[in-house]
Design a protein around this motif. Structure first.
Motif, short mmCIF file in Angstrom:
data_model
loop_
_atom_site.label_atom_id
_atom_site.label_comp_id
_atom_site.label_asym_id
_atom_site.label_seq_id
_atom_site.Cartn_x
_atom_site.Cartn_y
_atom_site.Cartn_z
N MET A 183 4.49 7.52 -29.32
CA MET A 183 3.98 8.00 -31.09
C MET A 183 3.77 9.25 -31.30
O MET A 183 3.90 10.14 -32.33
CB MET A 183 2.52 7.21 -31.81
CG MET A 183 2.53 7.60 -33.26
SD MET A 183 1.33 6.26 -33.72
CE MET A 183 0.10 6.23 -33.23
N LYS A 184 3.48 10.47 -30.49
CA LYS A 184 3.15 11.64 -30.42
C LYS A 184 4.69 11.95 -31.35
O LYS A 184 4.82 13.25 -32.53
CB LYS A 184 2.57 12.15 -29.33
CG LYS A 184 1.99 13.85 -29.71
CD LYS A 184 1.69 14.20 -28.61
CE LYS A 184 0.55 15.81 -29.32
NZ LYS A 184 -0.58 16.26 -28.26
N ILE A 189 -4.08 12.25 -30.03
CA ILE A 189 -4.31 10.45 -30.83
C ILE A 189 -4.94 10.14 -29.61
O ILE A 189 -4.69 9.52 -28.71
CB ILE A 189 -3.11 10.22 -30.88
CG1 ILE A 189 -1.71 10.97 -31.59
CG2 ILE A 189 -2.86 8.42 -31.18
CD1 ILE A 189 -0.24 10.23 -31.49
N ASP A 222 -6.08 6.00 -28.53
CA ASP A 222 -6.30 4.96 -29.03
C ASP A 222 -6.97 4.16 -29.44
O ASP A 222 -8.26 3.54 -28.12
CB ASP A 222 -5.03 4.00 -28.53
CG ASP A 222 -4.69 2.83 -28.42
OD1 ASP A 222 -5.05 2.08 -29.43
OD2 ASP A 222 -4.03 2.11 -27.18
N ASN A 223 -7.65 3.14 -30.65
CA ASN A 223 -8.91 2.24 -31.00
C ASN A 223 -8.27 1.10 -30.53
O ASN A 223 -7.81 0.50 -30.57
CB ASN A 223 -9.95 2.71 -31.77
CG ASN A 223 -10.18 4.06 -31.93
OD1 ASN A 223 -10.49 5.10 -31.17
ND2 ASN A 223 -9.36 5.10 -33.24
N ASP A 224 -9.37 0.00 -30.35
CA ASP A 224 -9.08 -1.10 -30.30
C ASP A 224 -8.83 -1.92 -32.05
O ASP A 224 -8.96 -1.06 -32.75
CB ASP A 224 -10.72 -2.04 -29.75
CG ASP A 224 -11.93 -2.00 -31.09
OD1 ASP A 224 -11.96 -0.26 -31.72
OD2 ASP A 224 -12.96 -2.20 -31.16
N SER A 264 -6.08 -2.04 -33.06
CA SER A 264 -4.71 -1.63 -33.01
C SER A 264 -4.37 -0.50 -34.27
O SER A 264 -4.04 -0.22 -35.05
CB SER A 264 -3.81 -2.31 -33.84
OG SER A 264 -3.28 -3.68 -33.55
N SER A 265 -5.78 0.30 -33.88
CA SER A 265 -5.67 1.61 -34.71
C SER A 265 -6.02 2.16 -34.69
O SER A 265 -6.33 2.60 -32.44
CB SER A 265 -7.57 1.27 -35.59
OG SER A 265 -8.87 1.41 -34.65
N TYR A 266 -5.54 3.76 -34.76
CA TYR A 266 -5.52 4.96 -33.65
C TYR A 266 -6.43 5.81 -34.92
O TYR A 266 -6.66 5.80 -36.22
CB TYR A 266 -4.16 5.92 -33.89
CG TYR A 266 -3.67 4.95 -32.52
CD1 TYR A 266 -3.03 5.08 -31.55
CD2 TYR A 266 -2.61 3.62 -33.45
CE1 TYR A 266 -2.93 4.08 -30.67
CE2 TYR A 266 -1.95 2.58 -32.50
CZ TYR A 266 -2.24 2.61 -31.75
OH TYR A 266 -0.58 2.16 -30.85
N SER A 272 -13.58 -0.08 -36.06
CA SER A 272 -12.06 -0.96 -36.31
C SER A 272 -11.49 -2.41 -36.59
O SER A 272 -11.36 -2.52 -36.51
CB SER A 272 -11.33 0.29 -34.63
OG SER A 272 -12.48 -0.18 -34.32
#
Length: 67
Positions: free
Chosen positions: A1-2, A17, A19-21, A23-25, A62
């Protein structure tokens, strides 16, 4: 994605970037101007997925985020 983010918006500085739980960033920008460009220059489509972009706040969780 970067890589797509860097190319499409021609950002001046770097960014990370995370990555969170759920499906959030979270994205941390080196330059405030790049952050504002990303926030204001939507809509965002990366790999045929629409991304919702907003400023982070202390209240963000998130696991409770809804689009």
């Amino acid at each position: 994605m970067k890589e797509p983010l860097q190319k499409v918006r021609k950002l001046q500085g770097g960014f990370e970037i995370m990555d969170n739980d759920n499906s959030s960033y979270m994205v941390k920008f080196d330059h405030a101007a790049d952050k504002e460009k990303v926030i204001t220059s939507g809509p965002w489509l990366i790999f045929d997925h629409c991304l919702v972009v907003s400023h982070w706040s202390l209240e963000f969780a998130s696991s409770n985020a809804k689009v």
